[in-house]
Design a protein around this motif. Structure first.
Motif, PDB file in Angstrom:
ATOM      1  N   THR A 147     -26.479  24.407   2.017  1.00  0.00           N
ATOM      2  CA  THR A 147     -26.556  25.658   2.766  1.00  0.00           C
ATOM      3  C   THR A 147     -26.790  26.865   1.865  1.00  0.00           C
ATOM      4  OG1 THR A 147     -24.162  26.010   2.621  1.00  0.00           O
ATOM      5  CG2 THR A 147     -24.995  24.749   4.516  1.00  0.00           C
ATOM      6  N   GLY A 148     -26.460  26.740   0.594  1.00  0.00           N
ATOM      7  CA  GLY A 148     -26.582  27.881  -0.305  1.00  0.00           C
ATOM      8  C   GLY A 148     -25.515  28.929  -0.088  1.00  0.00           C
ATOM      9  N   GLN A 149     -24.474  28.569   0.661  1.00  0.00           N
ATOM     10  CA  GLN A 149     -23.395  29.502   0.973  1.00  0.00           C
ATOM     11  C   GLN A 149     -22.073  29.008   0.385  1.00  0.00           C
ATOM     12  OE1 GLN A 149     -23.911  32.426   2.593  1.00  0.00           O
ATOM     13  NE2 GLN A 149     -26.100  31.882   2.620  1.00  0.00           N
ATOM     14  N   PRO A 150     -21.142  29.918   0.086  1.00  0.00           N
ATOM     15  CA  PRO A 150     -19.817  29.493  -0.384  1.00  0.00           C
ATOM     16  C   PRO A 150     -19.120  28.611   0.654  1.00  0.00           C
ATOM     17  CG  PRO A 150     -20.138  31.846  -0.736  1.00  0.00           C
ATOM     18  CD  PRO A 150     -21.281  31.384   0.131  1.00  0.00           C
ATOM     19  N   VAL A 151     -18.330  27.673   0.162  1.00  0.00           N
ATOM     20  CA  VAL A 151     -17.601  26.756   1.043  1.00  0.00           C
ATOM     21  C   VAL A 151     -16.107  26.905   0.776  1.00  0.00           C
ATOM     22  CG1 VAL A 151     -17.288  24.377   1.798  1.00  0.00           C
ATOM     23  CG2 VAL A 151     -19.535  25.137   0.973  1.00  0.00           C
ATOM     24  N   ASP A 152     -15.366  27.164   1.834  1.00  0.00           N
ATOM     25  CA  ASP A 152     -13.910  27.285   1.728  1.00  0.00           C
ATOM     26  C   ASP A 152     -13.287  25.899   1.872  1.00  0.00           C
ATOM     27  OD1 ASP A 152     -11.491  28.831   1.529  1.00  0.00           O
ATOM     28  OD2 ASP A 152     -11.170  28.439   3.658  1.00  0.00           O
ATOM     29  N   VAL A 153     -12.512  25.504   0.891  1.00  0.00           N
ATOM     30  CA  VAL A 153     -11.928  24.167   0.838  1.00  0.00           C
ATOM     31  C   VAL A 153     -10.406  24.277   0.858  1.00  0.00           C
ATOM     32  CG1 VAL A 153     -11.834  22.001  -0.452  1.00  0.00           C
ATOM     33  CG2 VAL A 153     -13.889  23.432  -0.569  1.00  0.00           C
ATOM     34  N   ILE A 154      -9.767  23.404   1.624  1.00  0.00           N
ATOM     35  CA  ILE A 154      -8.302  23.351   1.662  1.00  0.00           C
ATOM     36  C   ILE A 154      -7.851  22.101   0.918  1.00  0.00           C
ATOM     37  CG2 ILE A 154      -6.237  23.184   3.103  1.00  0.00           C
ATOM     38  CD1 ILE A 154      -7.803  24.531   5.341  1.00  0.00           C
ATOM     39  N   VAL A 155      -7.017  22.283  -0.074  1.00  0.00           N
ATOM     40  CA  VAL A 155      -6.459  21.168  -0.839  1.00  0.00           C
ATOM     41  C   VAL A 155      -4.955  21.130  -0.604  1.00  0.00           C
ATOM     42  CG1 VAL A 155      -6.051  20.206  -3.144  1.00  0.00           C
ATOM     43  CG2 VAL A 155      -8.260  21.256  -2.595  1.00  0.00           C
ATOM     44  N   LYS A 156      -4.467  19.927  -0.255  1.00  0.00           N
ATOM     45  CA  LYS A 156      -3.039  19.760   0.006  1.00  0.00           C
ATOM     46  C   LYS A 156      -2.505  18.571  -0.788  1.00  0.00           C
ATOM     47  CE  LYS A 156      -1.448  20.238   4.198  1.00  0.00           C
ATOM     48  NZ  LYS A 156      -1.105  20.001   5.639  1.00  0.00           N
ATOM     49  N   VAL A 157      -1.348  18.763  -1.410  1.00  0.00           N
ATOM     50  CA  VAL A 157      -0.652  17.690  -2.124  1.00  0.00           C
ATOM     51  C   VAL A 157       0.689  17.482  -1.436  1.00  0.00           C
ATOM     52  CG1 VAL A 157       0.319  16.899  -4.319  1.00  0.00           C
ATOM     53  CG2 VAL A 157      -1.766  18.308  -4.302  1.00  0.00           C
ATOM     54  N   GLN A 158       0.947  16.250  -0.999  1.00  0.00           N
ATOM     55  CA  GLN A 158       2.204  15.938  -0.330  1.00  0.00           C
ATOM     56  C   GLN A 158       2.937  14.821  -1.066  1.00  0.00           C
ATOM     57  OE1 GLN A 158       1.941  15.973   4.201  1.00  0.00           O
ATOM     58  NE2 GLN A 158      -0.214  15.690   3.653  1.00  0.00           N
ATOM     59  N   SER A 182       0.808  -1.216   0.000  1.00  0.00           N
ATOM     60  CA  SER A 182       0.000   0.000   0.000  1.00  0.00           C
ATOM     61  C   SER A 182       0.847   1.275   0.000  1.00  0.00           C
ATOM     62  CB  SER A 182      -0.922   0.005   1.231  1.00  0.00           C
ATOM     63  OG  SER A 182      -0.158  -0.026   2.424  1.00  0.00           O
ATOM     64  N   LYS A 183       2.110   1.165  -0.313  1.00  0.00           N
ATOM     65  CA  LYS A 183       2.997   2.316  -0.344  1.00  0.00           C
ATOM     66  C   LYS A 183       2.478   3.365  -1.309  1.00  0.00           C
ATOM     67  CE  LYS A 183       7.706   3.612  -1.718  1.00  0.00           C
ATOM     68  NZ  LYS A 183       8.986   3.092  -2.231  1.00  0.00           N
ATOM     69  N   ALA A 184       2.462   4.604  -0.875  1.00  0.00           N
ATOM     70  CA  ALA A 184       1.987   5.702  -1.706  1.00  0.00           C
ATOM     71  C   ALA A 184       3.141   6.653  -2.008  1.00  0.00           C
ATOM     72  CB  ALA A 184       0.855   6.444  -1.011  1.00  0.00           C
ATOM     73  N   GLU A 185       3.137   7.192  -3.207  1.00  0.00           N
ATOM     74  CA  GLU A 185       4.138   8.187  -3.602  1.00  0.00           C
ATOM     75  C   GLU A 185       3.669   9.603  -3.251  1.00  0.00           C
ATOM     76  OE1 GLU A 185       7.072   7.439  -4.703  1.00  0.00           O
ATOM     77  OE2 GLU A 185       6.734   5.290  -4.912  1.00  0.00           O
ATOM     78  N   PHE A 186       2.363   9.848  -3.437  1.00  0.00           N
ATOM     79  CA  PHE A 186       1.764  11.148  -3.128  1.00  0.00           C
ATOM     80  C   PHE A 186       0.445  10.912  -2.404  1.00  0.00           C
ATOM     81  CE2 PHE A 186       4.564  12.160  -6.587  1.00  0.00           C
ATOM     82  CZ  PHE A 186       4.957  13.478  -6.398  1.00  0.00           C
ATOM     83  N   ILE A 187       0.070  11.860  -1.554  1.00  0.00           N
ATOM     84  CA  ILE A 187      -1.246  11.854  -0.940  1.00  0.00           C
ATOM     85  C   ILE A 187      -1.879  13.225  -1.157  1.00  0.00           C
ATOM     86  CG2 ILE A 187      -0.319  12.466   1.347  1.00  0.00           C
ATOM     87  CD1 ILE A 187      -2.650  10.811   2.538  1.00  0.00           C
ATOM     88  N   ILE A 188      -3.124  13.224  -1.613  1.00  0.00           N
ATOM     89  CA  ILE A 188      -3.846  14.458  -1.919  1.00  0.00           C
ATOM     90  C   ILE A 188      -5.089  14.504  -1.029  1.00  0.00           C
ATOM     91  CG2 ILE A 188      -4.959  15.826  -3.724  1.00  0.00           C
ATOM     92  CD1 ILE A 188      -3.363  14.081  -5.757  1.00  0.00           C
ATOM     93  N   THR A 189      -5.238  15.567  -0.264  1.00  0.00           N
ATOM     94  CA  THR A 189      -6.375  15.684   0.644  1.00  0.00           C
ATOM     95  C   THR A 189      -7.182  16.932   0.331  1.00  0.00           C
ATOM     96  OG1 THR A 189      -5.030  16.849   2.297  1.00  0.00           O
ATOM     97  CG2 THR A 189      -5.200  14.460   2.506  1.00  0.00           C
ATOM     98  N   MET A 190      -8.491  16.816   0.550  1.00  0.00           N
ATOM     99  CA  MET A 190      -9.404  17.949   0.421  1.00  0.00           C
ATOM    100  C   MET A 190     -10.223  18.024   1.701  1.00  0.00           C
ATOM    101  SD  MET A 190     -12.546  18.548  -2.296  1.00  0.00           S
ATOM    102  CE  MET A 190     -13.593  17.269  -1.566  1.00  0.00           C
ATOM    103  N   ASP A 191     -10.144  19.148   2.409  1.00  0.00           N
ATOM    104  CA  ASP A 191     -10.854  19.322   3.670  1.00  0.00           C
ATOM    105  C   ASP A 191     -11.766  20.542   3.594  1.00  0.00           C
ATOM    106  OD1 ASP A 191      -9.367  17.443   5.828  1.00  0.00           O
ATOM    107  OD2 ASP A 191      -7.902  18.225   4.414  1.00  0.00           O
ATOM    108  N   TRP A 192     -12.944  20.412   4.220  1.00  0.00           N
ATOM    109  CA  TRP A 192     -13.804  21.574   4.404  1.00  0.00           C
ATOM    110  C   TRP A 192     -14.322  21.552   5.838  1.00  0.00           C
ATOM    111  CZ3 TRP A 192     -14.912  17.275   1.627  1.00  0.00           C
ATOM    112  CH2 TRP A 192     -16.177  16.676   1.695  1.00  0.00           C
TER     113      TRP A 192
END
Length: 224
Positions: free
Chosen positions: A141-152, A50-60
């Motif tokens: 919600t009908g409101q804008p959502v701030d999302v954090i995207v990280k690539v490691q 299961s070794k990964a070279e990159f991990i990409i996350t999206m958080d809100w």
């Protein structure tokens, strides 16, 4: 006497020291065998590295009811998303549906999960450009959502390639969070935020798991 003629076998002299030494060697050999069993490596047959070279996350934000999705495309056109979780070396490890059916088990009880996060891992190197997009699947919600995207980048040492915000504000809104390019050795040689729609690729292709209306040719995404 008959024994004088050697008709009966003679017993050899009993040596208690030799017997004790032999028994001691048997015990040592037994414990050595047990030790080997204890330290022998677990069988790897049937297991996938299961070794990964990159991990990409999206958080809100935690407990947010909106359903957001992450789409990741590799250089040869494979796209990992909730309907196609494994695509080439891309794997969607966590699909988060916001407030809908997002639960965890605690002490045998099903409780709502507060975490809002999607995770894609890249388990092999393909040279070329990768695209990471955010899609606002359901805007409750009908409101804008701030999302954090990280690539490691994980190998040979951990390195943050990208870490920034993107905002989506209505159902169907799609934004490119980041595009990054790798060379043949897996080194990141370029990072940009040039817009590119990945949802448009589903209008003419079944390969990435989309549903296409055969009458209109329009993409229809259905949530399982």
């Amino acid at each position: 006497m008959m024994d004088e003629y050697g008709l009966y076998p003679r017993e050899e002299n009993f040596d208690p020291f030799s017997v004790m030494l032999f028994k001691a060697l048997q015990i040592v050999a037994f414990f050595f065998f047990i030790a080997l069993l204890a330290i022998s490596p677990e069988s790897k047959e049937g297991k996938i590295d299961s070794k990964a070279e990159f991990i990409i996350t999206m958080d809100w934000p935690d407990n947010h009811p909106d359903d957001l999705d992450m789409f990741v495309q590799d250089p040869i056109g494979n796209i990992a998303w909730y309907r196609h979780r494994e695509a080439g070396f891309l794997t969607l490890d966590r699909d988060d549906r916001g407030g809908a059916n997002d639960f965890i088990m605690v002490n045998g009880k099903k409780i709502p999960s507060p975490i809002r996060e999607e995770i894609v891992t890249v388990r092999g190197i393909v040279a070329g450009e990768y695209t990471v997009n955010v899609s606002h699947f359901v805007a409750r919600t009908g409101q804008p959502v701030d999302v954090i995207v990280k690539v490691q980048k994980l190998n040979p040492t951990a390195q943050v390639v990208f870490d920034d915000h993107v905002t989506v504000d209505h159902t169907g809104d799609e934004k490119t969070a980041v595009r990054f390019r790798l060379d043949a050795e897996g080194k990141v040689v370029d990072v940009s935020r040039r817009p590119k729609s990945l949802l448009e690729t589903f209008r003419s292709s079944w390969r990435n798991g989309a549903d296409i209306d055969p009458n209109t040719g329009v993409r229809v995404i259905r949530r399982d």
